[in-house]
Design a protein around this motif. Structure first.
Motif, PDB file in Angstrom:
ATOM      1  N   ALA A   1      33.239  52.964  37.399  1.00 54.74           N
ATOM      2  CA  ALA A   1      32.901  53.210  36.201  1.00 54.74           C
ATOM      3  C   ALA A   1      32.420  51.565  35.778  1.00 54.74           C
ATOM      4  CB  ALA A   1      34.229  53.470  35.467  1.00 54.74           C
ATOM      5  N   ARG A   2      32.409  51.694  33.633  1.00 59.95           N
ATOM      6  CA  ARG A   2      31.442  50.949  33.267  1.00 59.95           C
ATOM      7  C   ARG A   2      32.248  49.124  32.870  1.00 59.95           C
ATOM      8  NH1 ARG A   2      28.158  50.949  27.758  1.00 59.95           N
ATOM      9  NH2 ARG A   2      26.779  51.020  29.796  1.00 59.95           N
ATOM     10  N   ARG A   3      33.873  50.040  32.909  1.00 59.64           N
ATOM     11  CA  ARG A   3      35.710  49.211  33.031  1.00 59.64           C
ATOM     12  C   ARG A   3      35.418  48.488  33.807  1.00 59.64           C
ATOM     13  NH1 ARG A   3      36.960  54.680  32.354  1.00 59.64           N
ATOM     14  NH2 ARG A   3      38.897  55.272  34.639  1.00 59.64           N
ATOM     15  N   ASP A   4      35.366  49.160  35.266  1.00 59.34           N
ATOM     16  CA  ASP A   4      35.298  48.421  36.111  1.00 59.34           C
ATOM     17  C   ASP A   4      34.440  47.600  36.476  1.00 59.34           C
ATOM     18  OD1 ASP A   4      37.673  50.297  36.630  1.00 59.34           O
ATOM     19  OD2 ASP A   4      36.856  51.770  38.402  1.00 59.34           O
ATOM     20  N   LEU A   5      33.499  47.955  35.987  1.00 57.64           N
ATOM     21  CA  LEU A   5      32.300  46.842  36.987  1.00 57.64           C
ATOM     22  C   LEU A   5      32.549  45.549  35.235  1.00 57.64           C
ATOM     23  CD1 LEU A   5      28.390  49.265  36.412  1.00 57.64           C
ATOM     24  CD2 LEU A   5      30.100  47.298  38.217  1.00 57.64           C
ATOM     25  N   VAL A   6      32.851  46.015  34.345  1.00 47.28           N
ATOM     26  CA  VAL A   6      33.901  44.706  33.787  1.00 47.28           C
ATOM     27  C   VAL A   6      34.335  43.447  34.021  1.00 47.28           C
ATOM     28  CG1 VAL A   6      34.907  44.019  31.635  1.00 47.28           C
ATOM     29  CG2 VAL A   6      32.984  45.705  31.301  1.00 47.28           C
ATOM     30  N   VAL A   7      36.048  44.167  34.745  1.00 48.11           N
ATOM     31  CA  VAL A   7      36.600  43.966  35.516  1.00 48.11           C
ATOM     32  C   VAL A   7      36.088  42.945  36.828  1.00 48.11           C
ATOM     33  CG1 VAL A   7      39.053  43.776  36.927  1.00 48.11           C
ATOM     34  CG2 VAL A   7      38.167  45.562  34.454  1.00 48.11           C
ATOM     35  N   VAL A   8      35.380  43.243  37.072  1.00 44.28           N
ATOM     36  CA  VAL A   8      34.860  42.597  38.139  1.00 44.28           C
ATOM     37  C   VAL A   8      33.776  41.617  38.387  1.00 44.28           C
ATOM     38  CG1 VAL A   8      33.152  44.125  39.133  1.00 44.28           C
ATOM     39  CG2 VAL A   8      34.537  42.825  41.024  1.00 44.28           C
ATOM     40  N   VAL A   9      32.775  41.488  37.179  1.00 45.72           N
ATOM     41  CA  VAL A   9      31.952  40.810  36.173  1.00 45.72           C
ATOM     42  C   VAL A   9      33.145  39.426  36.325  1.00 45.72           C
ATOM     43  CG1 VAL A   9      30.310  39.819  34.805  1.00 45.72           C
ATOM     44  CG2 VAL A   9      30.301  41.831  36.323  1.00 45.72           C
ATOM     45  N   THR A  10      33.965  39.192  35.190  1.00 41.88           N
ATOM     46  CA  THR A  10      34.892  39.146  34.995  1.00 41.88           C
ATOM     47  C   THR A  10      35.674  37.864  36.129  1.00 41.88           C
ATOM     48  OG1 THR A  10      35.552  40.148  33.083  1.00 41.88           O
ATOM     49  CG2 THR A  10      37.399  38.261  33.175  1.00 41.88           C
ATOM     50  N   PHE A  11      36.350  38.848  36.935  1.00 42.83           N
ATOM     51  CA  PHE A  11      37.444  38.386  38.294  1.00 42.83           C
ATOM     52  C   PHE A  11      36.123  37.223  39.004  1.00 42.83           C
ATOM     53  CE2 PHE A  11      38.145  39.219  42.924  1.00 42.83           C
ATOM     54  CZ  PHE A  11      39.363  38.684  42.394  1.00 42.83           C
ATOM     55  N   GLY A  12      34.782  37.886  38.678  1.00 38.27           N
ATOM     56  CA  GLY A  12      33.430  36.672  39.528  1.00 38.27           C
ATOM     57  C   GLY A  12      33.634  35.319  39.017  1.00 38.27           C
ATOM     58  N   LEU A  13      33.085  35.411  37.641  1.00 38.54           N
ATOM     59  CA  LEU A  13      33.525  34.580  36.294  1.00 38.54           C
ATOM     60  C   LEU A  13      35.037  33.300  36.873  1.00 38.54           C
ATOM     61  CD1 LEU A  13      31.967  36.234  33.957  1.00 38.54           C
ATOM     62  CD2 LEU A  13      30.301  34.761  35.128  1.00 38.54           C
TER      63      LEU A  13
ATOM     64  N   GLN B   1      44.863  41.923  40.665  1.00 41.11           N
ATOM     65  CA  GLN B   1      45.095  43.532  41.049  1.00 41.11           C
ATOM     66  C   GLN B   1      44.269  44.511  40.647  1.00 41.11           C
ATOM     67  OE1 GLN B   1      49.170  41.952  39.343  1.00 41.11           O
ATOM     68  NE2 GLN B   1      49.844  40.911  40.588  1.00 41.11           N
ATOM     69  N   ARG B   2      43.707  44.476  39.228  1.00 37.15           N
ATOM     70  CA  ARG B   2      43.367  45.463  38.794  1.00 37.15           C
ATOM     71  C   ARG B   2      41.496  45.400  39.449  1.00 37.15           C
ATOM     72  NH1 ARG B   2      41.876  44.492  32.386  1.00 37.15           N
ATOM     73  NH2 ARG B   2      41.249  46.555  32.973  1.00 37.15           N
ATOM     74  N   VAL B   3      41.674  45.118  40.285  1.00 34.09           N
ATOM     75  CA  VAL B   3      40.303  45.151  40.973  1.00 34.09           C
ATOM     76  C   VAL B   3      40.372  45.764  42.092  1.00 34.09           C
ATOM     77  CG1 VAL B   3      38.401  43.582  42.479  1.00 34.09           C
ATOM     78  CG2 VAL B   3      38.657  43.075  40.464  1.00 34.09           C
ATOM     79  N   GLY B   4      41.845  44.613  43.170  1.00 33.35           N
ATOM     80  CA  GLY B   4      41.803  45.805  43.534  1.00 33.35           C
ATOM     81  C   GLY B   4      42.374  47.330  43.320  1.00 33.35           C
ATOM     82  N   GLY B   5      42.813  47.885  42.477  1.00 36.72           N
ATOM     83  CA  GLY B   5      43.035  49.111  42.045  1.00 36.72           C
ATOM     84  C   GLY B   5      42.208  49.598  41.570  1.00 36.72           C
TER      85      GLY B   5
END
Length: 288
Positions: A63-75, A161-165
């Motif tokens: 999902a696009r929202r999950d991609l946004v979260v994981v990219v933010t996590f990486g940054l 926590q969000r990425v893990g979910g």
């Protein structure tokens, strides 16, 4: 029975903490050749390769929202490591870890209105005052960089926590490390230059990646299956002390008495916040 089950879980966590701080000590050995930027690039690049090989992540169907979260996590991951390594170039490892540790401590306490949590904040603040007012020999820029790394660490915990979910197993972390490696690449390549290709330099970078990512993550993953969140938090509170000891043993960095007292104050605040704030039966979570 797995081999990891033979070793007591607390020993695994302490081993993970020691591995992380040993990796940080090794990373400083890279600074003369490639600078902090080159060192953090090597760590993230090799760590990403290791996690991609293990997790083999796929983005199709995400999902696009999950991609946004994981990219933010990486940054955030890239910024956290970059700020921390830049601080290590200016201040002792033990001091940098102590200041950075205020980030996760703040996450543990923020939003609380209990009087006992105010006490932990005061104790942590005493540690900061001891570091800041003990003789003026600390590089203020280095302290601010460590504090910025701490803010990133706090954000990292919340995002993890969000990425893990959203992602299974190591997938989210593998993607995030890839993003972090790409994000830091221009800075790392410019500062490291052709020295990054030297076998000795790349070998140390790989050692940092293994010590700071692969080994501790594996040990924590094995330990967390058998540990409560409260005990895990208490053991992780050893980070500042182990960082100071690593600086002493590997880098000959001697802290002054007031700095050791500052380390102790932050540790006490962290242990106290963990013990009084986490339900004893709550399972611990992997934070990355």
């Amino acid at each position: 029975m797995a081999r990891s089950d033979v070793v007591p879980a607390p020993v695994l966590v302490v081993g993970a903490v020691a591995s992380v701080q040993s990796g940080a000590a090794v990373a400083t050995r890279l600074f003369p050749a490639v600078g902090p930027g080159g060192a953090v690039f090597l760590r993230l690049f090799v760590s990403a390769l290791l996690l991609i090989a293990l997790a083999r992540p796929r983005l199709r169907g995400t999902a696009r929202r999950d991609l946004v979260v994981v990219v933010t996590f990486g940054l955030v991951l890239a910024a956290m490591n970059a700020m921390f390594y830049l601080s290590l170039a200016r201040i002792p490892l033990g001091v940098a870890v102590t200041v950075e540790f205020l980030g996760p401590l703040g996450v543990a306490i923020v939003g609380s209105r209990r009087a006992i949590d105010v006490m932990w904040i005061v104790i942590a603040a005493i540690g900061v005052v001891l570091l800041a007012g003990g003789g003026g020999h600390l590089d203020i820029v280095g302290v601010l960089l460590a504090a910025a790394a701490g803010v990133c660490w706090g954000s990292y915990i919340l995002l993890s926590q969000r990425v893990g979910g959203a992602f299974e197993g190591l997938t989210g972390l593998a993607i995030a490390l890839s993003v972090a490696g790409v994000a830091i690449a221009p800075y790392g390549i410019v500062t490291g230059g052709s020295h990054l290709l030297r076998p000795s330099v790349f070998g140390k970078g790989a050692a940092v990646a293994v010590l700071s990512s692969a080994v501790p993550y594996s040990l924590e993953l094995a330990a967390l299956r058998r540990l409560k969140a409260s005990l895990f938090g208490v053991l992780m509170s050893l980070e500042p002390a182990v960082g100071a000891l690593s600086g002493l043993l590997f880098l000959n960095q001697h802290l002054r008495l007031h700095e050791w007292l500052a380390v102790a104050a932050v540790m006490v605040a962290s242990v106290g916040a963990t013990v009084t704030g986490s339900p004893s039966g709550e399972p611990a979570e992997v934070l990355g």
